[in-house]
Design an enzyme around this catalytic site. Sequence first.
Site, PDB file in Angstrom:
ATOM      1  N   GLY A 318      64.982  23.900   6.663  1.00  0.00           N
ATOM      2  CA  GLY A 318      65.281  22.256   6.636  1.00  0.00           C
ATOM      3  C   GLY A 318      65.517  21.684   7.980  1.00  0.00           C
ATOM      4  O   GLY A 318      65.235  20.599   8.419  1.00  0.00           O
ATOM      5  N   ALA A 319      66.333  22.271   8.699  1.00  0.00           N
ATOM      6  CA  ALA A 319      66.737  22.024  10.243  1.00  0.00           C
ATOM      7  C   ALA A 319      67.582  23.334  10.660  1.00  0.00           C
ATOM      8  O   ALA A 319      67.878  24.017  10.173  1.00  0.00           O
ATOM      9  CB  ALA A 319      67.699  20.751   9.995  1.00  0.00           C
ATOM     10  N   MET A 320      67.843  23.015  12.064  1.00  0.00           N
ATOM     11  CA  MET A 320      68.670  24.360  12.658  1.00  0.00           C
ATOM     12  C   MET A 320      69.385  23.440  13.909  1.00  0.00           C
ATOM     13  O   MET A 320      69.129  22.855  14.661  1.00  0.00           O
ATOM     14  CB  MET A 320      67.564  25.228  13.370  1.00  0.00           C
ATOM     15  CG  MET A 320      68.141  26.286  14.139  1.00  0.00           C
ATOM     16  SD  MET A 320      69.292  27.187  12.996  1.00  0.00           S
ATOM     17  CE  MET A 320      70.456  27.719  14.560  1.00  0.00           C
ATOM     18  N   GLU A 321      70.815  24.173  13.805  1.00  0.00           N
ATOM     19  CA  GLU A 321      71.688  23.684  14.879  1.00  0.00           C
ATOM     20  C   GLU A 321      71.644  23.745  16.093  1.00  0.00           C
ATOM     21  O   GLU A 321      72.831  24.027  16.853  1.00  0.00           O
ATOM     22  CB  GLU A 321      73.267  23.659  13.967  1.00  0.00           C
ATOM     23  CG  GLU A 321      73.349  25.190  13.929  1.00  0.00           C
ATOM     24  CD  GLU A 321      73.115  25.924  12.876  1.00  0.00           C
ATOM     25  OE1 GLU A 321      73.666  27.005  12.757  1.00  0.00           O
ATOM     26  OE2 GLU A 321      72.205  25.422  12.072  1.00  0.00           O
ATOM     27  N   ASN A 322      70.781  24.027  16.654  1.00  0.00           N
ATOM     28  CA  ASN A 322      70.738  24.334  17.997  1.00  0.00           C
ATOM     29  C   ASN A 322      71.496  23.609  18.805  1.00  0.00           C
ATOM     30  O   ASN A 322      71.173  22.120  18.808  1.00  0.00           O
ATOM     31  CB  ASN A 322      69.145  24.272  18.629  1.00  0.00           C
ATOM     32  CG  ASN A 322      68.221  25.072  17.661  1.00  0.00           C
ATOM     33  OD1 ASN A 322      68.186  26.321  17.312  1.00  0.00           O
ATOM     34  ND2 ASN A 322      67.368  24.368  17.260  1.00  0.00           N
ATOM     35  N   HIS A 354      75.227  17.745   8.609  1.00  0.00           N
ATOM     36  CA  HIS A 354      75.252  19.099   8.269  1.00  0.00           C
ATOM     37  C   HIS A 354      75.021  19.721   9.743  1.00  0.00           C
ATOM     38  O   HIS A 354      76.077  20.679  10.070  1.00  0.00           O
ATOM     39  CB  HIS A 354      74.297  19.458   7.047  1.00  0.00           C
ATOM     40  CG  HIS A 354      74.318  21.054   6.898  1.00  0.00           C
ATOM     41  ND1 HIS A 354      75.002  21.530   5.902  1.00  0.00           N
ATOM     42  CD2 HIS A 354      73.914  22.185   7.746  1.00  0.00           C
ATOM     43  CE1 HIS A 354      74.704  22.937   5.963  1.00  0.00           C
ATOM     44  NE2 HIS A 354      74.258  23.314   7.363  1.00  0.00           N
ATOM     45  N   GLU A 355      73.931  19.298  10.334  1.00  0.00           N
ATOM     46  CA  GLU A 355      73.779  19.927  11.446  1.00  0.00           C
ATOM     47  C   GLU A 355      74.630  19.462  12.547  1.00  0.00           C
ATOM     48  O   GLU A 355      74.926  20.325  13.438  1.00  0.00           O
ATOM     49  CB  GLU A 355      72.319  19.879  11.945  1.00  0.00           C
ATOM     50  CG  GLU A 355      71.242  20.192  10.934  1.00  0.00           C
ATOM     51  CD  GLU A 355      71.298  21.525  10.410  1.00  0.00           C
ATOM     52  OE1 GLU A 355      71.620  22.115  11.400  1.00  0.00           O
ATOM     53  OE2 GLU A 355      70.981  21.705   9.328  1.00  0.00           O
ATOM     54  N   HIS A 358      77.839  21.392  12.749  1.00  0.00           N
ATOM     55  CA  HIS A 358      77.833  22.704  13.412  1.00  0.00           C
ATOM     56  C   HIS A 358      78.179  22.737  14.786  1.00  0.00           C
ATOM     57  O   HIS A 358      78.325  23.938  15.490  1.00  0.00           O
ATOM     58  CB  HIS A 358      76.431  23.398  13.251  1.00  0.00           C
ATOM     59  CG  HIS A 358      76.005  24.178  11.816  1.00  0.00           C
ATOM     60  ND1 HIS A 358      77.093  25.046  11.320  1.00  0.00           N
ATOM     61  CD2 HIS A 358      75.241  23.991  10.957  1.00  0.00           C
ATOM     62  CE1 HIS A 358      76.459  25.470  10.073  1.00  0.00           C
ATOM     63  NE2 HIS A 358      75.554  24.711   9.727  1.00  0.00           N
ATOM     64  N   GLU A 377      77.959  28.231   7.033  1.00  0.00           N
ATOM     65  CA  GLU A 377      77.071  27.070   6.447  1.00  0.00           C
ATOM     66  C   GLU A 377      77.920  26.574   5.008  1.00  0.00           C
ATOM     67  O   GLU A 377      77.385  25.198   4.879  1.00  0.00           O
ATOM     68  CB  GLU A 377      76.091  28.082   5.632  1.00  0.00           C
ATOM     69  CG  GLU A 377      75.130  28.460   6.846  1.00  0.00           C
ATOM     70  CD  GLU A 377      74.589  27.648   7.653  1.00  0.00           C
ATOM     71  OE1 GLU A 377      74.349  26.421   7.367  1.00  0.00           O
ATOM     72  OE2 GLU A 377      74.010  27.986   8.760  1.00  0.00           O
TER      73      GLU A 377
END
Length: 919
Positions: A318-322, A354-355, A358, A377
Site C-alpha cells: 500500500g505504501a512504504m515509509e522510506n 501511518h507512513e 514511521h 507496524e
Amino acid sequence: MEKSRKISKLCILCIVLGMLSVATIVTLWSIALTDSRVVTAPWDIYRLPDTLKPDHYKLTLWPRLTANEQGLYIFTGKSYVVFQCVKETDLILIHSNKLNYTKWEGGQLAKLTALGNITAPTIKSSWLKETTQYLVMQLNGYLTVGEFYQMDTEFVGELADDLSGFYRSEYEENEVKKVLATSQMHPTYTRKTFPCFDEPAMKAVFHITLLHPRGTVALSNSKQQFKSEAVSQTGFEPTKTMSTYLLALIVCDYAYISAQEGDILIRIWARRKAIGERHGEYALNLTGPILSFFEVYYNTSYPLAKSDQIALPDFYFGAMENWGLVTYRETNLLYDPLISSNSNKEKTATIIAHELAHMWFGNLVTLRWWNEVWLNEGFATYVSYLGADYAEPTWNVKDLIVLKDVHRVFAIDALASSHPLSSKENEIIKPEQISEQFDAISYSKGASVLRMLSDFLTEPVFVQGLSSYLHHFAYSNTVATDLWNHLQLAVDASGMELPSTVNDIMNRWVLQRGFPVITIDTANGHVSQEHFLLDPDSVGTVPPSEFKYEWIVPIKWMDAGVVQEEIWLLEKEASNKNLKSDQWVLANINVTGYYRVNYNIKNWERLLVQLSTDHQIIPVINRAQLVDDAFNLARAQLILTTLALNTTKYLSKEREYMPWESAMDNLDYFYLMFDRTGVYEAMQDYVRNLVTPLFLHFKSMTSNWTKVPEGHTDQYNQANAIRVACSTGLEECLNLTKGWYKQWMDNPDINPIHPNLRTAVYCSAIAAGGAVEWDFGWNMLKNATIATETDKLMSALACTKDKKLLNRYLEYTLDSDKIRKQDATSVIVYIANNLKGQTLAWEFVTQNWEYMFTHTFVSSKMESCFLFQLYTFKQENSDIGFGSGTMALEQAIERTKANIKWVDKNQKEVWDWFLSETE
C-alpha cells in the site's frame, strides 16, 4: 466410494510418514554412534556475524530506462562501504542478491583497503552464496579490531518489473509509454540493488548519486545536493544514520506540487497529468498538519529537511515509509473529489498518517530485528487513526479501528494456528520468514493491543513514556522491552497504580497467541477467562504457553447504561460483587480491551430487550460488538446460534454504520457457508426485510438519492443500504442501480453515479446484466485516468454471474498488460468472493500456481478463497512452495475444518430460524 478413497489416501500418507520417521530415527542414531558433528559455515547462516559494523556507503547508480539489445532493462552501479571491525575476523560477509560483479585484480569480486595506518589483508577468495544471499570474501589475514576498512564493488543488475529492490514501472501518458525506475527495499531487497549489510540494526549513512536521462527527475531520501546537466547526474545530501530497508531511489518524468511546513519542504510527486488535474492537493493539504500533530504527540521535531511523497503506477504494498521519500500506490495518495469516494479519502488520510508516523517510530528508532515487526507496524497502525482524526476531526475515524482492525484480526487470532506478536529472533531468519511477519497479527493485533495499553495507562502517561523512549534511542535500535521500561518510568512518575508492571502485563498479550473470552455471570458476580478458539476441538493442537493462556485483563463496564469503576481480572477466575446485577451489564466499553465477552443467558436476554426497546442507550461501538461477539461465540459453541441471530433483529431500527457493518460481515459468513442449500433463499428473504427500512431511510434523507448524507459514516451506510438491498433482490434497488448504469452506458463521458456509491452500483448492475454491461465496465476500466476508479471497476467486474466472463477475467490476471501484477491477487480474491466464482477461482489457482508463485507476489490475501481441497493443494505444490503465504495456508486449512463441522451441526437450526422469522 468417495469416503473410502479418502481413507485410502490417508492410510498411504500415514505409511509414508511412518517410513520417513523411521528413516529419520536411523539417521540420528547413526550420527550419535559415530559422534560426527556437522559444522555450519558462516556463509550458510542467514544472520550476519557481529564482527563488522557499517559506517557509511557511497553509491552511484545508473538505471537504463530503455531496453538493451537483449530486450533487458538494466542498471549499473559502483559503491563502497566503510565499515569498522568490532571483532577479529578473516571473513567478510555482506548481502548481495541477483547482482553481477565486475572482477578486480586477481579475479576478486571486490577491492578491500584500510583507512588507517595499517594495511588491509589481501583477499584469498570471493564468491556469491545464492541461498543465504551473501557476497563472501575469505581473507589471507585478520582485520584489526577498531580499524575502519573500505570495500569497493562495481556491478550490474536487472531493472525488472518484479516490484522489489530497484525495479521499473511503466505507464502511458498522452498515448506515450513511459518508464520509471523506483524501489522497494523493505524488508530484504536492498541487497538486490547493491551489496550491503542488509539488517535493521546495521544502520549507516548513505551518500547517493543517480545518473539519469536528461529531462527526468532523480529523487532519494535526502535533499538534492547538486545536479550536473552535462552528464545528467544528481547527488544528494548524506542521509541520517538509518537502516538499509529505508533507502529510496527513483528516476522519473514526474511533476510535483509543494508547500512549506515550518522548516520542512513538503512535495507530492505524481504523473504529470495527475498533478495537472490536482489529484495531489488533498495529500499536500494533509501532510503538514499530520507532521505537526506527530511532532507534538512524540514531543520530537521531524528529523529531516524534506518530506517527499510519490504515487507509483506499479507498487505491490500500500505504501512504504522510506525516510524522507515515502512511496505509495496511486490509489492511496491521489484523490479526485469528482471521482474518488469518501472511503478513498479516508484511506488516503489514514495511510499518509501511518507512513508519517514511521518517520519517528521505526525510522528514527528502529527495532533490532524482524521478530518484533509488530511493534513497528502495530504502532503506526494505531496512531494512524489519531493522525487522521486530527486532520479530519468530524469523521470520528478513531472509532473505526474496531471494525477495521480489532474485529478483523479476531477472526485470525482465534485460530490454533495463529502466532504470538513476538517471536524468538532465531525463529525468524530467512527472507520468506521475515515477509510472513507482515500479516494481520502484526498490523491489526499490534494496533489493538497498543490501543488497549494506551487506554489503561491513559494517553498522557503513554505519550510521556513514548517521548522518553524516542529521545533515548534516537538513531539506534531497540527491543520491545525497551519501550515497556520507558512506559514504566512514566507510570512511576505519574503515581498511577497498576496491578503489575507494564512488562508483566504486556508479556501475556505479546508472547502468547490468541486472546481471552471473558465470561461474566451477573447472577452471582463470577467472572472468568479462557483462551478463545473458533474451533473448540483444536485446543489440543495449541502449543503450551508459559502463561498458561491467562491474561491480565482490564475491564471497563457499565450497569444499565451507567459507567462503573474499572476492574482487573488477574487470574483465571474471580468474583466481584459489583458485577452481580438485576439489570443488564455490558463489559469492554468501546471495545478498548482486546478480548470478547460472554454472559449468562439472562444477561444476554436483558441486552436483547434493551436493543429492541431503546438501542441508543448502548454505545454504538458496543452495539457492533454485541453482534460480532455473539456470532463468534456461537461459532465457538459457547452460545446458541439462534441467540447470535437474535442480535440482528433490532437492526430494522438501526441507522448507524458500525452495527450494520458488523452484522453484514457476520451474515456474509452464513452466505458463504449456506450458498448451495435451502438456507440461502430464506436468509435472503430475512435480510431483505431487515434492510428495507434502512434503504428507505436513505432514500428520504437524500431526497430520492439526489443529495449526499452529511455524516462520514452515514455516507458509508448509504452505500451499505444499496449494496445489501440490491444483493437480496429488492426490486426498487435493482431498478435504481440498473437505471444509473444504463445512463452511464448511454453517455460514457458523464457518469451520473456518485463516487460514494459506485462500488455498490457497478457491482449490482454488472451482476444483473450480461456481456454488454461487463464489456462496458472493462472498457471504462482500461480508460480510467485515476487509480481509485480503476479499483472500483476492477472489483465490480468480478460481480458478474456469467461463468464465461469470470473465466475470461481470471485469464486476464496472467497478462500484465491487462491486469497489473500488483492487482492480480486482488482480482482473484474478488472473483472467489462471488458465489458463482468460488470453484472457478479455486481451479484457476491450482492450475496456475507455479506461474503465479514465480511471476507475481503471492500474498496471504489469497487464503480467503480456498475453502476446499486445501490438503491436496498443499501436498501437490509442496515442491514449489507457498512463500509468505505458508502461514495463511495453514490458517485456511484450520478454518476449513472448523467450517465443515459448524455447518453440519447448525444447518437445520439456522434454516428453521430464518423460516420462522420470514413467515
